[in-house]
Design an enzyme around this catalytic site. Structure first.
Site, PDB file in Angstrom:
ATOM      1  CB  SER A  43      -0.484  -0.201  -2.736  1.00  0.00           C
ATOM      2  OG  SER A  43      -1.068  -0.272  -2.840  1.00  0.00           O
ATOM      3  CE  LYS A 110      -3.194   7.903  -3.692  1.00  0.00           C
ATOM      4  NZ  LYS A 110      -1.350   8.079  -3.505  1.00  0.00           N
ATOM      5  CD  GLU A 179       0.608   5.475   3.663  1.00  0.00           C
ATOM      6  OE1 GLU A 179       0.085   6.089   2.555  1.00  0.00           O
ATOM      7  OE2 GLU A 179       0.386   4.105   3.426  1.00  0.00           O
TER       8      GLU A 179
END
Ligand code: KIV
Length: 262
Positions: A43, A110, A179
């Site tokens: 992000s 991740k 998410e």
């Protein structure tokens, strides 16, 4: 926190708190808190570099930010995000890229999705690299998904997500980010797994919660999704501080005598 503590926390019903962090300055602030772990999320492509998606960021950029976060938070458990396509071009390259994040200071990596990733995840884990999974909204697939929407709303998609969560656990993931999925689906997945789930926009039943640091501090002025709570009015506070600096420079009241050298 060690990788083993993730499952231990789940077993003792202790929640996991995770925040994103991209730089040493913020990492130092997080290092002084009880936050369990830090995600150097891709992000950062959007939050730090101003892109519309997470796609443009590459492995060397992720490694540089991971190293900065490690310098700021020497003792925190740090998860480095594998960027777009960095684990989709064969196991050799996936190991090389995950290795860059680990050598930059990550304790784990991740990566997004299950389809086509399971053997590679097992190979990373067997190579000594703990892997956190990520299902639901997987922002690297934003173009395939047609936007950043809640996932798993219809029965077929919910069943697929449940199956993939189990597959990721079997492949060796030590935890799983969920998410933007309906709270009831996240609860079912959480109950079905031995490894902990860490939710963002996935309701209260996950084993932990993750938020983007800038979002929870209220620094992302126009980003107000339903799931977000802010614990500080960051954008307003920063704006006011900068305006005060500007005004006092113009008035000639900064610097004062006490801020000047004799
Ligand atoms: O990149 C990121 O910040 C993430 C979190 C939103 C889980 O993947």
């Amino acid at each position: 926190m060690k990788v083993q503590d993730f499952t231990l926390k789940k077993q003792s019903s202790e929640r996991i708190s995770m925040v994103t962090c991209y730089d040493a300055w913020s990492a130092k602030l997080i290092a002084g808190t009880d936050i369990d772990c830090v995600l150097v999320g891709d992000s950062l492509a959007m939050v730090v570099y101003g892109f519309d998606t997470t796609l443009p960021v590459d492995i060397d950029t992720m490694a540089a930010h991971t190293a900065a976060v490690r310098r700021g938070a020497p003792d925190k458990f740090i998860i480095g995000d594998m960027p777009f396509l960095s684990y989709r071009q064969g196991q050799g390259l996936a190991v090389e890229n995950a290795g860059k994040l680990m050598q930059a200071g990550a304790n784990a990596v991740k990566l997004e999705g299950a389809a086509g990733n399971l053997d590679m995840i097992t190979h990373l884990v067997e190579s000594g690299i703990p892997v956190m999974g990520h299902l639901g909204l997987t922002p690297q697939s934003v173009h395939r998904l047609g936007g950043m929407h809640v996932q798993g709303r219809d029965n077929g998609a919910a069943e697929q997500l449940k199956r993939q969560a189990t597959e990721l656990q079997q492949a060796g993931c030590f935890a799983l980010v969920l998410e933007l999925v309906p709270a009831a689906l996240a609860a079912t997945v959480t109950q079905a797994l031995d490894i902990p789930t860490v939710g963002i926009g996935a309701g209260a039943a996950t084993d932990g919660q993750v938020l983007v640091l800038h979002d929870l501090l209220g620094l992302s002025a126009n980003f107000k999704p339903k799931f977000l709570r802010t614990w500080m009015d960051g954008a307003v506070n920063v704006h006011d501080a900068l305006q005060s600096f500007h005004r006092e420079v113009n008035e000639g009241t900064y610097p004062g005598k006490q801020e000047s050298y004799a």
